[in-house]
Design an enzyme around this catalytic site. Structure first.
Site, short mmCIF file in Angstrom:
data_model
loop_
_atom_site.label_atom_id
_atom_site.label_comp_id
_atom_site.label_asym_id
_atom_site.label_seq_id
_atom_site.Cartn_x
_atom_site.Cartn_y
_atom_site.Cartn_z
N TYR A 1 0.82 -1.21 0.00
CA TYR A 1 0.00 0.00 0.00
C TYR A 1 0.86 1.27 0.00
O TYR A 1 0.42 2.31 -0.45
CB TYR A 1 -0.91 0.03 1.23
CG TYR A 1 -2.24 -0.65 1.04
CD1 TYR A 1 -2.31 -1.97 0.60
CD2 TYR A 1 -3.43 0.02 1.28
CE1 TYR A 1 -3.53 -2.60 0.43
CE2 TYR A 1 -4.65 -0.60 1.10
CZ TYR A 1 -4.69 -1.91 0.68
OH TYR A 1 -5.90 -2.52 0.51
N ASP B 1 -6.43 -7.12 3.88
CA ASP B 1 -7.56 -6.45 3.24
C ASP B 1 -8.47 -7.49 2.58
O ASP B 1 -9.68 -7.50 2.77
CB ASP B 1 -7.03 -5.45 2.20
CG ASP B 1 -8.15 -4.76 1.45
OD1 ASP B 1 -9.12 -4.32 2.10
OD2 ASP B 1 -8.06 -4.67 0.20
N ASP C 1 -3.16 -18.23 -0.31
CA ASP C 1 -4.15 -18.86 -1.19
C ASP C 1 -4.84 -20.02 -0.48
O ASP C 1 -6.07 -20.12 -0.47
CB ASP C 1 -3.53 -19.28 -2.53
CG ASP C 1 -2.20 -20.02 -2.39
OD1 ASP C 1 -1.69 -20.15 -1.27
OD2 ASP C 1 -1.68 -20.49 -3.43
N LYS D 1 2.96 -15.41 1.67
CA LYS D 1 3.14 -16.09 0.37
C LYS D 1 4.63 -16.37 0.26
O LYS D 1 5.33 -15.94 -0.67
CB LYS D 1 2.60 -15.20 -0.75
CG LYS D 1 2.58 -15.83 -2.12
CD LYS D 1 1.52 -16.91 -2.28
CE LYS D 1 1.65 -17.57 -3.65
NZ LYS D 1 0.82 -18.78 -3.78
N ASP E 1 -12.40 -9.29 4.06
CA ASP E 1 -13.67 -9.26 3.32
C ASP E 1 -14.19 -10.68 3.12
O ASP E 1 -15.38 -10.96 3.26
CB ASP E 1 -13.49 -8.60 1.94
CG ASP E 1 -13.69 -7.08 1.98
OD1 ASP E 1 -13.38 -6.47 3.02
OD2 ASP E 1 -14.14 -6.51 0.97
C1 IPM Z 1 -10.45 -1.33 3.78
C2 IPM Z 1 -10.68 -0.67 2.46
C3 IPM Z 1 -9.53 0.31 2.17
C4 IPM Z 1 -8.26 -0.50 2.12
C5 IPM Z 1 -9.73 1.17 0.92
C6 IPM Z 1 -11.02 1.94 0.95
C7 IPM Z 1 -8.56 2.09 0.69
O1 IPM Z 1 -10.81 -1.63 1.46
O2 IPM Z 1 -10.31 -0.62 4.78
O3 IPM Z 1 -10.45 -2.56 3.83
O4 IPM Z 1 -7.94 -1.09 1.08
O5 IPM Z 1 -7.56 -0.54 3.14
MG MG Z 2 -10.97 -3.59 2.19
#
Ligand code: IPM
Ligand code: MG
Length: 388
Positions: free
Chosen positions: A158, A266, A242, A210, A270
């Site tokens: 990042y 990240d 993975d 990884k 999710d």
């Molecule tokens: C998160 C989001 C952010 C990230 C974006 C909005 C920059 O996806 O907080 O998970 O990638 O960190």
């Molecule tokens: Mg995110």
């Protein structure tokens, strides 16, 4: 269930009955709607603990671009640096997708994380029993799952340099470069938080990398192995990202604490949201040497913004983490979690967590916030009784 152990990270903790300041950055899309509910719950719970909160609004993301031409105005960073904690909604949306990378709403969030020195992003994920049927995964798989992702937040791909896009000669198209960088101290400080959390939970830590391909990951694995020697009571294993992704959906109960880098964290957080039923359920805390930023894991969901359809529980549970980790108001935090639990048990569901079963009551953002708020006093009393 929540990662209360992260409090040891240096987030400024003090209850002491004094007035406390919380910066509120509602942001874009559904951010303002869910944040309004989180704020209402936060004030109520802090009030029961005898703490008066001063809420200071600030601009970030697309809102800030529209108002002052940049995604993180200096005034917002100053506000956050001076506050006891920050609550954030979401950033981004199609209106700003065409902007240059450094001017996008997301760049504002990344600059805020950097500017506040936040390096640990804590994302607890659990399957509430009332929501097992709302998961896209089989209820028997997700029942009882309870994990927390410790995502490194201040480094990795990042922020690594160089990063650029260039045009190649002779019609050869373009070339884009991002750089993944990690240093030993960056990995150590995140790993220590993860180990401390594992110690206070079920004593298991999975480090995700990884290492079969990336140098950064080989350093990550070596470093976590070294830190592990300080925590002989924690059972450690190492997984490639993975296969870990597969294991999270196939056998989520096998995980307790995961520690991983910025981008893997990240993505995996999710993915892990399936366990909780919806991304709308997940809270997060970002901590550094001081201060804390609390935001739901979901994005700005522009498709449903302004329609009173968003799930505010991720934002409300982020407020609970704020009470715990930045204000030290543990009973208030537990009361918020208890009230969320009661609202779910009483059948309240926003669309994203509705399974269509009898006994459910489909509600909008504000009504869900109301359902939680009205259950806080009873949850507070119950927590008080349990502590006596
Ligand atoms: C998160 C989001 C952010 C990230 C974006 C909005 C920059 O996806 O907080 O998970 O990638 O960190
Ligand atoms: Mg995110």
């Amino acid at each position: 269930m929540m990662a209360t152990t992260a409090a040891g990270s240096g987030a400024g903790i003090c209850a002491c009955g004094a007035a406390r300041t919380v910066a509120v950055l509602a942001g874009d899309g559904i951010g303002p709607e869910v944040t309004a509910q989180a704020v209402r719950v936060l004030q109520l719970a802090a009030g029961l603990a005898g703490v008066r909160l001063t809420l200071s609004p600030g601009l970030i993301g697309g809102q800030a671009i529209d108002a002052c031409g940049e995604p993180l105005p200096a005034a917002t960073l100053d506000l956050c640096l001076g506050a006891d904690a920050c609550l954030l909604g979401a950033v981004g949306g199609p209106a700003w997708d065409g902007l240059a990378p450094a001017r996008r709403p997301e760049a504002g969030l990344l600059a805020l994380r950097k500017g506040m020195g936040l390096y640990a992003n804590i994302r607890p994920v659990a399957c509430h029993p009332a929501l097992a049927a709302s998961s896209p995964l089989r209820p028997d798989l997700v029942a009882g799952a309870d994990l927390v992702v410790y995502r490194e937040l201040g480094g990795g791909i990042y922020y690594g340099q160089p990063r650029f896009t260039e045009t190649l000669p002779d019609g050869g198209g373009e070339r884009a470069v991002d750089t993944m960088v990690y240093t030993t101290p960056e990995i150590e400080r995140l790993a220590r938080l993860g180990f401390a959390a594992a110690r206070s939970r079920r004593g298991r830590l999975t480090s995700v990398d990884k290492a079969n391909v990336l140098d950064c990951s080989r350093l990550w694995r070596r470093t976590v192995q070294q830190v592990a020697a300080e925590y002989p009571d924690v059972h450690v294993d190492h997984a490639y990202v993975d296969s870990c992704a597969m294991a999270i959906v196939a056998a989520p109960r096998g995980f307790d604490v995961l520690v991983t880098g910025n981008m893997f964290g990240d993505i995996l957080s999710d993915l892990a949201a399936c366990i909780a039923g919806s991304l709308g359920m997940l809270p997060s805390a970002s901590l550094g040497e001081r201060g804390g930023l609390y935001e739901p894991v979901h994005g700005s969901a522009p498709g449903i913004a302004g329609q009173d359809r968003a799930n505010p529980l991720g934002a409300i549970l982020s407020a609970a983490m704020l009470l715990d980790l930045s204000l030290g108001l543990h009973q208030a935090a537990q009361a918020v979690r208890g009230a969320v639990s009661r609202a779910l048990e009483d059948g309240y569901r926003t669309a994203d967590i509705s399974s269509g079963r009898a006994g459910e009551r489909l509600v909008g953002t504000a009504e869900m916030g109301e359902a939680v708020a009205e259950r806080i006093p009873a949850a507070w009393n119950e927590m008080g009784r349990n502590q006596r």
